[in-house]
Design a protein around this motif. Structure first.
Motif, PDB file in Angstrom:
ATOM      1  N   LYS A   1       2.380   7.190  10.333  1.00  0.00           N
ATOM      2  CA  LYS A   1       3.422   6.339  10.927  1.00  0.00           C
ATOM      3  C   LYS A   1       2.782   5.157  11.666  1.00  0.00           C
ATOM      4  CE  LYS A   1       7.553   6.899  13.760  1.00  0.00           C
ATOM      5  NZ  LYS A   1       8.353   7.867  14.514  1.00  0.00           N
ATOM      6  N   TRP A   2       1.746   5.422  12.448  1.00  0.00           N
ATOM      7  CA  TRP A   2       1.060   4.361  13.190  1.00  0.00           C
ATOM      8  C   TRP A   2       0.443   3.345  12.225  1.00  0.00           C
ATOM      9  CZ3 TRP A   2      -4.032   2.689  13.208  1.00  0.00           C
ATOM     10  CH2 TRP A   2      -4.338   1.747  14.196  1.00  0.00           C
ATOM     11  N   LEU A   3      -0.225   3.827  11.184  1.00  0.00           N
ATOM     12  CA  LEU A   3      -0.892   2.939  10.240  1.00  0.00           C
ATOM     13  C   LEU A   3       0.114   2.080   9.483  1.00  0.00           C
ATOM     14  CD1 LEU A   3      -3.672   2.149   9.193  1.00  0.00           C
ATOM     15  CD2 LEU A   3      -3.437   3.944   7.461  1.00  0.00           C
ATOM     16  N   GLN A   4       1.221   2.669   9.084  1.00  0.00           N
ATOM     17  CA  GLN A   4       2.270   1.904   8.412  1.00  0.00           C
ATOM     18  C   GLN A   4       2.759   0.775   9.328  1.00  0.00           C
ATOM     19  OE1 GLN A   4       6.027   3.913   7.930  1.00  0.00           O
ATOM     20  NE2 GLN A   4       6.615   2.596   6.221  1.00  0.00           N
ATOM     21  N   HIS A   5       2.997   1.089  10.577  1.00  0.00           N
ATOM     22  CA  HIS A   5       3.457   0.085  11.542  1.00  0.00           C
ATOM     23  C   HIS A   5       2.436  -1.046  11.679  1.00  0.00           C
ATOM     24  CE1 HIS A   5       3.970  -1.716  15.548  1.00  0.00           C
ATOM     25  NE2 HIS A   5       5.260  -1.587  15.283  1.00  0.00           N
ATOM     26  N   GLU A   6       1.153  -0.700  11.760  1.00  0.00           N
ATOM     27  CA  GLU A   6       0.110  -1.720  11.909  1.00  0.00           C
ATOM     28  C   GLU A   6       0.111  -2.688  10.730  1.00  0.00           C
ATOM     29  OE1 GLU A   6      -1.999  -2.248  14.732  1.00  0.00           O
ATOM     30  OE2 GLU A   6      -0.353  -0.968  15.392  1.00  0.00           O
ATOM     31  N   PHE A   7       0.186  -2.168   9.530  1.00  0.00           N
ATOM     32  CA  PHE A   7       0.218  -3.040   8.347  1.00  0.00           C
ATOM     33  C   PHE A   7       1.459  -3.914   8.349  1.00  0.00           C
ATOM     34  CE2 PHE A   7      -3.180  -0.601   6.363  1.00  0.00           C
ATOM     35  CZ  PHE A   7      -3.812  -1.575   5.615  1.00  0.00           C
ATOM     36  N   GLU A   8       2.592  -3.316   8.571  1.00  0.00           N
ATOM     37  CA  GLU A   8       3.849  -4.041   8.422  1.00  0.00           C
ATOM     38  C   GLU A   8       4.104  -5.047   9.535  1.00  0.00           C
ATOM     39  OE1 GLU A   8       6.296  -1.024   5.543  1.00  0.00           O
ATOM     40  OE2 GLU A   8       6.871  -1.041   7.668  1.00  0.00           O
ATOM     41  N   HIS A   9       3.372  -4.941  10.648  1.00  0.00           N
ATOM     42  CA  HIS A   9       3.574  -5.869  11.762  1.00  0.00           C
ATOM     43  C   HIS A   9       2.336  -6.714  12.086  1.00  0.00           C
ATOM     44  CE1 HIS A   9       6.857  -2.976  12.238  1.00  0.00           C
ATOM     45  NE2 HIS A   9       7.516  -4.032  12.650  1.00  0.00           N
TER      46      HIS A   9
ATOM     47  N   GLU B   1       1.087  13.241  10.188  1.00  0.00           N
ATOM     48  CA  GLU B   1       2.178  12.277  10.039  1.00  0.00           C
ATOM     49  C   GLU B   1       2.179  11.187  11.109  1.00  0.00           C
ATOM     50  OE1 GLU B   1       7.007  12.054   9.449  1.00  0.00           O
ATOM     51  OE2 GLU B   1       6.036  14.009   9.535  1.00  0.00           O
ATOM     52  N   GLU B   2       1.837  11.519  12.340  1.00  0.00           N
ATOM     53  CA  GLU B   2       1.832  10.493  13.394  1.00  0.00           C
ATOM     54  C   GLU B   2       0.847   9.373  13.076  1.00  0.00           C
ATOM     55  OE1 GLU B   2       3.938   9.974  15.999  1.00  0.00           O
ATOM     56  OE2 GLU B   2       5.028  11.580  14.975  1.00  0.00           O
ATOM     57  N   TRP B   3      -0.297   9.720  12.493  1.00  0.00           N
ATOM     58  CA  TRP B   3      -1.266   8.697  12.102  1.00  0.00           C
ATOM     59  C   TRP B   3      -0.721   7.832  10.971  1.00  0.00           C
ATOM     60  CZ3 TRP B   3      -5.207   6.799  14.551  1.00  0.00           C
ATOM     61  CH2 TRP B   3      -5.851   7.559  15.526  1.00  0.00           C
TER      62      TRP B   3
ATOM     63  N   ALA C   1       0.834  -1.197   0.000  1.00  0.00           N
ATOM     64  CA  ALA C   1       0.000   0.000   0.000  1.00  0.00           C
ATOM     65  C   ALA C   1       0.869   1.246   0.000  1.00  0.00           C
ATOM     66  CB  ALA C   1      -0.916   0.016   1.225  1.00  0.00           C
ATOM     67  N   PHE C   2       0.265   2.322  -0.441  1.00  0.00           N
ATOM     68  CA  PHE C   2       0.845   3.658  -0.430  1.00  0.00           C
ATOM     69  C   PHE C   2      -0.029   4.470   0.508  1.00  0.00           C
ATOM     70  CE2 PHE C   2       1.242   8.011  -1.723  1.00  0.00           C
ATOM     71  CZ  PHE C   2       2.427   8.169  -2.430  1.00  0.00           C
ATOM     72  N   ILE C   3       0.558   5.109   1.504  1.00  0.00           N
ATOM     73  CA  ILE C   3      -0.223   5.952   2.422  1.00  0.00           C
ATOM     74  C   ILE C   3      -0.084   7.399   1.971  1.00  0.00           C
ATOM     75  CG2 ILE C   3      -0.554   6.764   4.773  1.00  0.00           C
ATOM     76  CD1 ILE C   3       0.543   4.110   5.767  1.00  0.00           C
ATOM     77  N   SER C   4      -1.225   8.006   1.659  1.00  0.00           N
ATOM     78  CA  SER C   4      -1.286   9.400   1.252  1.00  0.00           C
ATOM     79  C   SER C   4      -1.853  10.196   2.420  1.00  0.00           C
ATOM     80  CB  SER C   4      -2.190   9.541   0.025  1.00  0.00           C
ATOM     81  OG  SER C   4      -2.222  10.876  -0.424  1.00  0.00           O
ATOM     82  N   TYR C   5      -1.175  11.285   2.770  1.00  0.00           N
ATOM     83  CA  TYR C   5      -1.584  12.035   3.962  1.00  0.00           C
ATOM     84  C   TYR C   5      -1.004  13.438   3.948  1.00  0.00           C
ATOM     85  CZ  TYR C   5       3.166  11.028   5.599  1.00  0.00           C
ATOM     86  OH  TYR C   5       4.534  10.944   5.710  1.00  0.00           O
ATOM     87  N   SER C   6      -1.611  14.306   4.721  1.00  0.00           N
ATOM     88  CA  SER C   6      -1.053  15.628   4.973  1.00  0.00           C
ATOM     89  C   SER C   6       0.025  15.454   6.045  1.00  0.00           C
ATOM     90  CB  SER C   6      -2.148  16.561   5.506  1.00  0.00           C
ATOM     91  OG  SER C   6      -1.575  17.708   6.117  1.00  0.00           O
ATOM     92  N   HIS C   7       1.111  16.174   5.909  1.00  0.00           N
ATOM     93  CA  HIS C   7       2.175  16.023   6.904  1.00  0.00           C
ATOM     94  C   HIS C   7       1.752  16.490   8.297  1.00  0.00           C
ATOM     95  CE1 HIS C   7       5.582  14.237   4.848  1.00  0.00           C
ATOM     96  NE2 HIS C   7       4.921  14.640   3.776  1.00  0.00           N
ATOM     97  N   LYS C   8       0.652  17.196   8.385  1.00  0.00           N
ATOM     98  CA  LYS C   8       0.106  17.549   9.700  1.00  0.00           C
ATOM     99  C   LYS C   8      -0.441  16.301  10.410  1.00  0.00           C
ATOM    100  CE  LYS C   8      -1.032  22.238   8.357  1.00  0.00           C
ATOM    101  NZ  LYS C   8      -2.098  23.192   8.008  1.00  0.00           N
TER     102      LYS C   8
ATOM    103  N   PRO D   1       6.082  -4.247   2.013  1.00  0.00           N
ATOM    104  CA  PRO D   1       6.249  -2.936   2.629  1.00  0.00           C
ATOM    105  C   PRO D   1       5.090  -1.997   2.299  1.00  0.00           C
ATOM    106  CG  PRO D   1       7.632  -3.066   0.685  1.00  0.00           C
ATOM    107  CD  PRO D   1       6.971  -4.419   0.846  1.00  0.00           C
ATOM    108  N   VAL D   2       4.937  -1.004   3.129  1.00  0.00           N
ATOM    109  CA  VAL D   2       3.958   0.053   2.929  1.00  0.00           C
ATOM    110  C   VAL D   2       4.741   1.335   2.678  1.00  0.00           C
ATOM    111  CG1 VAL D   2       2.156   1.418   4.031  1.00  0.00           C
ATOM    112  CG2 VAL D   2       2.184  -1.064   4.313  1.00  0.00           C
ATOM    113  N   PHE D   3       4.394   2.018   1.601  1.00  0.00           N
ATOM    114  CA  PHE D   3       5.096   3.251   1.245  1.00  0.00           C
ATOM    115  C   PHE D   3       4.583   4.412   2.081  1.00  0.00           C
ATOM    116  CE2 PHE D   3       5.629   7.235  -0.934  1.00  0.00           C
ATOM    117  CZ  PHE D   3       6.928   7.170  -1.409  1.00  0.00           C
ATOM    118  N   ARG D   4       5.501   5.050   2.768  1.00  0.00           N
ATOM    119  CA  ARG D   4       5.252   6.323   3.456  1.00  0.00           C
ATOM    120  C   ARG D   4       6.435   7.193   3.096  1.00  0.00           C
ATOM    121  NH1 ARG D   4       6.218   8.763   8.612  1.00  0.00           N
ATOM    122  NH2 ARG D   4       7.489   6.976   9.186  1.00  0.00           N
ATOM    123  N   ASP D   5       6.183   8.331   2.516  1.00  0.00           N
ATOM    124  CA  ASP D   5       7.229   9.150   1.914  1.00  0.00           C
ATOM    125  C   ASP D   5       8.445   9.379   2.801  1.00  0.00           C
ATOM    126  OD1 ASP D   5       5.860  10.830   3.655  1.00  0.00           O
ATOM    127  OD2 ASP D   5       5.604  12.455   2.219  1.00  0.00           O
ATOM    128  N   VAL D   6       8.244   9.635   4.069  1.00  0.00           N
ATOM    129  CA  VAL D   6       9.356   9.940   4.967  1.00  0.00           C
ATOM    130  C   VAL D   6      10.368   8.792   5.017  1.00  0.00           C
ATOM    131  CG1 VAL D   6       9.961  10.402   7.385  1.00  0.00           C
ATOM    132  CG2 VAL D   6       8.006  11.548   6.348  1.00  0.00           C
TER     133      VAL D   6
END
Length: 178
Positions: free
Chosen positions: A22-30, A18-20, A9-16, A49-54
């Motif tokens: 990061k949390w969502l990426q972790h949930e998918f990947e683990h 970002e914590e969400w 997956a690719f996570i698209s989000y506003s950098h405001k 892997p899950v794509f998160r730009d950072v």
């Protein structure tokens, strides 16, 4: 036959938000499937892997890297909030994901999953609207994982089960784990 994608997956989000992301990426990947689903046909062993730009982007020009990651992503997850509703980047990523599918002769729209963290979809109040314009303009309505109504774990499982719909894995089959 559809090519194997680099990213689940690719996570698209506003950098405001970002914590969400990061949390969502972790949930998918683990995430680990409930034991009763191990070996189920057409279900991946992992959701990464899950794509998160950072985490994924390198130095250099941004747009080609984003375009490549979108082409290499099986699913698009949009962190929906009033911040993302106003983000030109999030809007462009949705449109590009849809266009990539059209170019490849597939419909990518069913592979788009809203994850609501704040706000209201299709609100008459523009300050409360959480869906970006490109999401609101899609020809079909999307069921979202909604943190504001059911909590973050429920919202995550709702999105994960959506990505597994072709394997006939429903929400309740995954929710039982919790």
């Amino acid at each position: 036959m559809q090519e194997k994608k680099t990213y689940y997956a690719f996570i698209s989000y506003s950098h405001k938000d970002e914590e969400w992301a990061k949390w969502l990426q972790h949930e998918f990947e683990h995430y680990h499937l409930p034991t009763k689903l191990n070996g189920h046909p057409d279900v991946p062993d992992k959701f990464s892997p899950v794509f998160r730009d950072v985490d994924e982007l390198s130095g250099g020009e941004l747009k080609p890297q984003i375009s490549y990651a979108l082409r290499q992503s099986a699913n698009l997850i949009i962190i929906c909030s009033p911040n993302s509703a106003k983000s030109l980047y999030v809007n462009d990523e949705i449109r590009e994901f849809v266009d990539i599918g059209k170019t490849a002769g597939i419909n990518n729209v069913p592979n788009i999953f809203p994850f609501i963290i704040e706000g209201v979809p299709h609100s008459e109040d523009p300050w409360e609207e959480c869906f970006p314009r490109a999401l609101r303009e899609l020809p079909s309505e999307h069921i979202a994982g909604d943190v504001t109504k059911y909590g973050r774990e429920h919202a995550f499982v709702k999105i994960l089960s959506g990505t597994l719909r072709k394997s006939n894995i429903g929400f309740s089959m995954l929710w039982d784990r919790f």
